[in-house]
Design an enzyme around this catalytic site. Structure first.
Site, short mmCIF file in Angstrom:
data_model
loop_
_atom_site.label_atom_id
_atom_site.label_comp_id
_atom_site.label_asym_id
_atom_site.label_seq_id
_atom_site.Cartn_x
_atom_site.Cartn_y
_atom_site.Cartn_z
N ASP A 131 0.60 -1.14 -0.64
CA ASP A 131 -0.15 -0.11 0.50
C ASP A 131 0.81 1.30 -0.01
O ASP A 131 2.26 1.22 -0.04
CB ASP A 131 -0.93 -0.27 1.23
CG ASP A 131 -2.03 0.80 0.87
OD1 ASP A 131 -2.50 1.85 -0.31
OD2 ASP A 131 -2.63 1.45 2.05
N ASN A 188 -10.52 -2.92 -6.72
CA ASN A 188 -9.73 -2.44 -7.17
C ASN A 188 -10.78 -1.81 -8.78
O ASN A 188 -10.14 -1.02 -9.64
CB ASN A 188 -8.13 -2.56 -7.58
CG ASN A 188 -7.18 -2.42 -6.69
OD1 ASN A 188 -6.05 -3.30 -5.98
ND2 ASN A 188 -7.82 -1.27 -5.07
C1 FPP Z 1 -1.53 0.34 -3.61
O1 FPP Z 1 -1.45 1.30 -3.84
C2 FPP Z 1 -1.56 -0.29 -4.79
C3 FPP Z 1 -1.79 -1.27 -5.11
C4 FPP Z 1 -3.59 -1.10 -5.85
C5 FPP Z 1 -1.46 -2.23 -6.32
C6 FPP Z 1 -0.45 -2.47 -6.19
C7 FPP Z 1 0.40 -3.01 -7.46
C8 FPP Z 1 2.52 -2.46 -7.81
C9 FPP Z 1 2.93 -2.69 -6.99
C10 FPP Z 1 2.76 -3.02 -8.95
C11 FPP Z 1 2.23 -4.13 -9.79
C12 FPP Z 1 2.54 -5.40 -9.44
C13 FPP Z 1 3.20 -6.88 -9.76
C14 FPP Z 1 3.28 -7.65 -8.95
C15 FPP Z 1 3.91 -6.94 -10.51
P1 FPP Z 1 -2.48 2.52 -3.78
O2 FPP Z 1 -2.86 2.41 -4.92
O3 FPP Z 1 -3.75 2.09 -3.06
O4 FPP Z 1 -1.87 3.32 -2.71
P2 FPP Z 1 -2.89 5.45 -2.13
O5 FPP Z 1 -3.45 4.09 -0.80
O6 FPP Z 1 -1.90 5.81 -1.39
O7 FPP Z 1 -3.32 5.82 -2.92
#
Ligand code: FPP
Length: 246
Positions: free
Chosen positions: A21, A69
């Site tokens: 996250d 998501n």
């Molecule tokens: C949460 O951060 C992250 C995600 C919803 C996506 C995770 C994906 C990756 C790390 C990249 C692709 C993965 C792989 C396995 C290659 P957020 O967007 O919710 O952050 P925020 O809470 O700060 O908005």
């Protein structure tokens, strides 16, 4: 002393699950778009995967995309799907070099055809690897997984394949997407949020929870070492008393 030297080999967690996250906030802090955070998040993915394999952790499960998501802006969903495809193409070598098997859990039929295709390619290519299993939770939600399992079990009961009296933990485990994985020992969530967000609810029944303020794109091997060292300090009682354990 190097942090790694504090890790005890014989009590390593067998299954580490991570809620990655903070990508969006990391990008915002830098005045950049959210996509920049996700891109940099893939560097943390690679470092954590390689480090875990080298340490000897048998299973790592990453929450890469939740059922919820899908409700994000279309452009962000598209970016994440593209990033998945490019990461799978790019990282197949990392997986092979480190003898890592790729697996996926979730409602995978929801994924775009291209992601499906690339995912299957890498899953098939790495099927014989045995040092570590890396499981990507994609279009995954624990409630969806449990609903799916309940439907499957109910159908088997209706068709006299399973009797109601025989339903137990083990039967339920066998109907979850995680059927080939052991229970989670250590659950890590980055970015300071302290919640589970519909991730592996059944499988974390006795997991140790570790929360860190580090945002996912900043998460490096030292942060993983810290989480494992903290895990190894905890007394896991599984409902028993301290005296019973010693
Ligand atoms: C949460 O951060 C992250 C995600 C919803 C996506 C995770 C994906 C990756 C790390 C990249 C692709 C993965 C792989 C396995 C290659 P957020 O967007 O919710 O952050 P925020 O809470 O700060 O908005």
């Amino acid at each position: 002393m190097d942090l790694k030297e504090h890790i005890l080999e014989h009590t390593l967690p067998k299954h580490v699950a991570i809620i990655m996250d903070g990508n969006g906030r990391w990008a915002k802090q830098k005045g950049m778009l959210r996509a920049f955070g996700h891109e940099n998040g893939t560097k943390s993915v690679r470092e954590v995967v390689e480090t875990s394999a080298k340490l000897g952790i048998a299973n790592v499960t990453l929450y890469a995309f939740s059922t919820e998501n899908w409700n994000r802006p279309k452009i962000e969903v598209k970016t994440l799907m593209k990033l998945l495809i490019s990461s799978l193409k790019k990282e197949i070598k990392t997986l092979q070099d480190n003898d890592i098997k790729l697996a996926a859990i979730g409602n995978l039929s929801m994924l775009p055809e291209k992601v499906h295709h690339e995912l299957n390619e890498v899953i098939n290519a790495t099927a014989d690897n045995s040092r570590m299993t890396l499981t990507l939770a994609l279009s995954y939600g624990s409630r969806e997984e449990l609903t799916h399992a309940i439907k499957e079990i109910s159908t088997k009961v209706k068709n006299n394949i399973i009797s109601v009296e025989n339903i137990d933990d083990s039967i339920i485990n066998k109907h979850l997407y995680t059927q080939n994985l052991p229970d989670v020992d250590l659950l890590i969530r980055t970015s300071g949020e302290q919640r589970i967000s519909n991730f592996l609810l059944w499988q974390i029944a006795y997991a140790e929870l570790y929360f860190t303020n580090v945002l996912w794109p900043d998460f490096r091997k030292e942060d993983l070492y810290k989480a494992i060292i903290e895990y190894q300090k905890r007394e896991r009682r599984f409902g028993k008393t301290s005296e019973q354990l010693s």
